[in-house]
Design a protein around this motif. Structure first.
Motif, mmCIF file in Angstrom:
data_model
loop_
_atom_site.group_PDB
_atom_site.id
_atom_site.type_symbol
_atom_site.label_atom_id
_atom_site.label_comp_id
_atom_site.label_asym_id
_atom_site.label_seq_id
_atom_site.Cartn_x
_atom_site.Cartn_y
_atom_site.Cartn_z
ATOM 1 N N SER A 147 67.579 54.394 -6.257
ATOM 2 C CA SER A 147 66.950 52.993 -4.685
ATOM 3 C C SER A 147 67.373 51.216 -6.216
ATOM 4 O O SER A 147 67.712 50.668 -5.671
ATOM 5 N N GLY A 148 66.925 51.904 -6.546
ATOM 6 C CA GLY A 148 66.887 50.703 -7.659
ATOM 7 C C GLY A 148 68.147 50.661 -8.158
ATOM 8 O O GLY A 148 68.649 49.234 -8.753
ATOM 9 N N LEU A 149 69.688 51.177 -7.964
ATOM 10 C CA LEU A 149 70.801 51.324 -8.589
ATOM 11 C C LEU A 149 71.730 49.947 -7.155
ATOM 12 O O LEU A 149 72.027 49.932 -5.663
ATOM 13 N N GLU A 150 72.468 49.725 -7.069
ATOM 14 C CA GLU A 150 73.554 48.567 -6.487
ATOM 15 C C GLU A 150 74.534 49.516 -6.056
ATOM 16 O O GLU A 150 75.412 50.423 -6.561
ATOM 17 N N ARG A 151 74.330 49.478 -4.585
ATOM 18 C CA ARG A 151 75.304 50.326 -4.111
ATOM 19 C C ARG A 151 76.748 49.391 -3.941
ATOM 20 O O ARG A 151 77.473 48.411 -3.902
ATOM 21 N N ALA A 152 77.600 50.359 -3.686
ATOM 22 C CA ALA A 152 79.235 49.929 -3.986
ATOM 23 C C ALA A 152 80.092 50.559 -2.310
ATOM 24 O O ALA A 152 79.721 51.349 -2.237
ATOM 25 N N GLU A 153 81.200 49.773 -2.243
ATOM 26 C CA GLU A 153 82.447 50.568 -1.522
ATOM 27 C C GLU A 153 82.659 51.453 -1.781
ATOM 28 O O GLU A 153 83.878 51.253 -2.948
ATOM 29 N N GLY A 154 82.824 52.436 -1.799
ATOM 30 C CA GLY A 154 83.991 53.716 -2.120
ATOM 31 C C GLY A 154 85.248 53.497 -2.118
ATOM 32 O O GLY A 154 85.096 53.211 -0.876
ATOM 33 N N PRO A 155 85.645 53.938 -3.134
ATOM 34 C CA PRO A 155 87.675 53.589 -2.694
ATOM 35 C C PRO A 155 87.976 54.564 -2.270
ATOM 36 O O PRO A 155 87.566 56.002 -1.595
ATOM 37 N N THR A 156 88.830 54.210 -1.415
ATOM 38 C CA THR A 156 89.607 55.128 -0.111
ATOM 39 C C THR A 156 89.935 56.590 -0.237
ATOM 40 O O THR A 156 89.845 56.806 0.562
ATOM 41 N N GLU A 165 81.040 49.504 -13.152
ATOM 42 C CA GLU A 165 81.893 51.352 -12.780
ATOM 43 C C GLU A 165 80.896 52.241 -11.561
ATOM 44 O O GLU A 165 80.312 51.434 -11.674
ATOM 45 N N PRO A 166 82.187 51.892 -10.280
ATOM 46 C CA PRO A 166 81.671 53.023 -9.349
ATOM 47 C C PRO A 166 81.392 54.017 -9.229
ATOM 48 O O PRO A 166 82.300 54.841 -10.076
ATOM 49 N N ILE A 167 80.434 54.928 -9.523
ATOM 50 C CA ILE A 167 80.024 56.231 -9.052
ATOM 51 C C ILE A 167 79.903 56.774 -8.340
ATOM 52 O O ILE A 167 78.721 56.715 -7.057
ATOM 53 N N ASP A 168 80.001 58.508 -7.609
ATOM 54 C CA ASP A 168 80.238 58.706 -6.817
ATOM 55 C C ASP A 168 78.687 59.966 -6.441
ATOM 56 O O ASP A 168 79.032 60.731 -7.410
ATOM 57 N N THR A 208 77.704 55.123 -3.276
ATOM 58 C CA THR A 208 78.519 54.808 -4.072
ATOM 59 C C THR A 208 77.959 53.906 -5.050
ATOM 60 O O THR A 208 77.438 53.603 -4.453
ATOM 61 N N TYR A 209 77.377 54.284 -5.962
ATOM 62 C CA TYR A 209 77.394 53.682 -6.644
ATOM 63 C C TYR A 209 76.969 52.338 -7.860
ATOM 64 O O TYR A 209 78.683 53.525 -8.280
ATOM 65 N N LEU A 210 76.625 50.966 -7.959
ATOM 66 C CA LEU A 210 77.255 50.679 -9.483
ATOM 67 C C LEU A 210 76.967 51.153 -11.026
ATOM 68 O O LEU A 210 75.640 50.516 -10.934
#
Length: 524
Positions: free
Chosen positions: A350-359, A382-385, A376-378
């Motif tokens: 929950s403490g990680l920033e959410r990100a828009e995952g690549p399509t 860098e994004p991590i799924d 997907t988290y930053l």
């Protein structure tokens, strides 16, 4: 009055003496094996769900399309045993009934952990057990050889496909380099001056391998009587298709390379493959026939006490009811856990920033999961799924290990690497690495199975953990966990990013799964 001395009859005369009133009549063996057929029908009917899965595999999996041929081969081999079976003194065997019960217990364990293969192999052995139980020891020995080929009717072997693909890619690259062709290899993908090639599932050679093993087993059984010769030929039947597939892959690439990609693609690709495999098979038969064993002469069977028709019928009735009894036992042991879907909040992230995952990302599909979590988290910019498929009250088609579950279902990404990954930390569990590439982009997916608080990367290991969890009364909660990172440089670079993320968050993520399982047990 003269005294007539009794004359001792010769063995031939004794053999021709009609049976006494307490013995079987001449047509009784046919009635006995008719009863065995009815028991077979009862076994197949009681496990009709798994039989349907086998038939579906024959229709949909090219590597197991020979299933109907297996039935014809078994029927033919049993027909060749008909003269000997007609001489058998049929007597039910308690050892056969014990064998049937053992197989019923194995099928129960297979149902308990939703392993269709265990149940299907148990059903095949039950067919033999029915002959043993109803017709007796002699009939079982005669039918053992033909019925053993029923094992090839069970769809198995796809677990080794990734390994076969790796071997094919490596062997092809080695052969190309020895031929003077410059090659750049990345996992199962390689590039030569005339184009780019990828070893896909159809190139792994599993269809060649399974077909060769089946044909080789039939040939060895019909050609040899000595066990050593049969074993040696079966070893060759395993080795030969591997080399034939490597030669096939090399020849196809070389033909395409030398002809400017005019040949070796499309229909010529398939034609070359089956031509090479056919030549290898017929060459193996031609060489193997040179050491053919003579057909043994079966000595006439000594007459024995035959069971009455009533005893045979009673044995057949008990054998037919046995699979239904084990089915009832399996139903009684079904998981009666919480019917509620698990709560997968994954509070540790929950403490990680959410990100828009690549399509264009690797997106696993696990359709039978009770709950799926994907986000997907930053992490370090860098994004991590993160993907979690959680299972509870598993059943056939809704289980952790299933052919329906796909890590990369679209086929848009080229599968390049499949290997055990390095541990992200000394106290962290091992993970399995799957590497993919697409349009210059690389993906590294690390995954593991979580089962009742323990972890493994093995399909078999997950099933064993599930059995242990069920026996302890802990339910069958399990999950598939996948962490994916991307890189424009290489799969190795993406894999290091996953390991950095796992070193920080994996242990706490697994703790979230432990709490979800405990909440489910509390609701029972």
């Amino acid at each position: 009055m003269s005294v007539v001395e009794p004359r001792i009859k010769s063995p031939d005369e004794l053999r021709e003496t009609p049976p006494s009133s307490g013995r079987e009549t001449g047509n009784r063996p046919a009635l006995t094996f008719g009863a065995v057929l009815l028991v077979w029908c009862a076994i197949l009917l009681s496990f009709r769900g798994h039989v349907a899965l086998v038939l579906q595999a024959w229709e949909t999996l090219p590597s197991h399309s020979h299933g109907y041929v297996v039935l014809l081969v078994v029927a033919y081999l049993l027909w060749t045993k008909r003269p000997q079976l007609q001489e058998v003194s049929c007597r039910p065997s308690w050892k056969g009934f014990a064998f049937l019960n053992l197989l019923g217990f194995a099928a129960l364990l297979g149902d308990m952990v939703s392993v269709a293969g265990v149940v299907q192999f148990s059903v095949v052995f039950m067919l033999f057990g029915a002959v043993w139980a109803v017709a007796g020891d002699r009939a079982a020995r005669l039918c053992m050889g033909p019925l053993s080929f029923m094992l090839f009717a069970v769809p198995f072997g796809h677990e080794i496909l990734p390994t076969l693909m790796n071997w094919t890619a490596d062997a092809t690259v080695v052969a190309l380099r020895e031929s003077g062709v410059p090659v750049y290899q990345e996992g199962r993908n390689f590039v030569i001056p005339s184009g780019r090639w990828s070893v896909v599932e159809a190139c792994g050679g599993i269809r060649y391998l399974l077909t060769s093993i089946f044909i080789g087993a039939v040939f060895a059984y019909l050609t040899y009587t000595r066990p050593l010769k049969r074993v040696l030929f079966m070893v060759w039947a395993v080795i030969m298709p591997l080399f034939a597939n490597w030669i096939r892959a090399y020849v196809i690439v070389m033909v395409a390379h030398l002809t400017g990609n005019e040949w070796g693609l499309g229909l010529s690709h398939l034609a070359l493959g089956w031509l090479i495999f056919g030549v290898a098979i017929f060459a193996s038969f031609a060489v193997g026939t040179r050491w053919r064993d003579p057909v043994p002469v079966s000595p006439p069977m000594a007459p024995g006490e035959r069971a009455t028709l009533g005893r045979i019928a009673s044995a057949a009735l008990v054998a037919a009811l046995m699979p239904y009894g084990w089915q009832l036992a399996s139903a009684g042991l079904e998981v009666r856990g919480s019917a509620a879907a698990p709560a997968l909040a994954l509070a540790s992230l929950s403490g990680l920033e959410r990100a828009e995952g690549p399509t264009d990302k690797v997106q696993p599909v696990y359709p039978g999961a009770r709950m799926t979590y994907q986000a997907t988290y930053l992490f370090k910019g860098e994004p991590i799924d993160v993907f979690v498929a959680y299972y509870r009250n598993q059943a056939q088609g809704a289980e952790l290990i299933s052919v329906l579950n796909k890590i990369e279902p679209t086929g848009d990404w080229s599968w390049s690497v499949s290997a055990n990954a390095e541990r992200a930390g000394p106290t962290l569990p091992p993970t399995r690495l799957e590497g993919y590439s697409r349009n210059g982009k690389h993906a590294a997916l690390h995954h593991l199975y979580w089962v009742g608080g323990s972890t493994t990367t093995s399909d078999l290991g997950s099933k064993l953990l599930q059995v242990w969890s069920r026996l302890r009364g802990q339910g069958d909660d399990a999950a598939f966990v996948a962490l994916t990172a991307y890189s424009a440089e290489s799969v190795e670079q993406a894999s290091r990013r996953v390991q950095d993320f796992a070193a920080t968050h994996l242990e706490r993520l697994l703790g979230d799964l432990d709490r979800a399982a405990q909440d489910g047990q509390g609701g029972q």
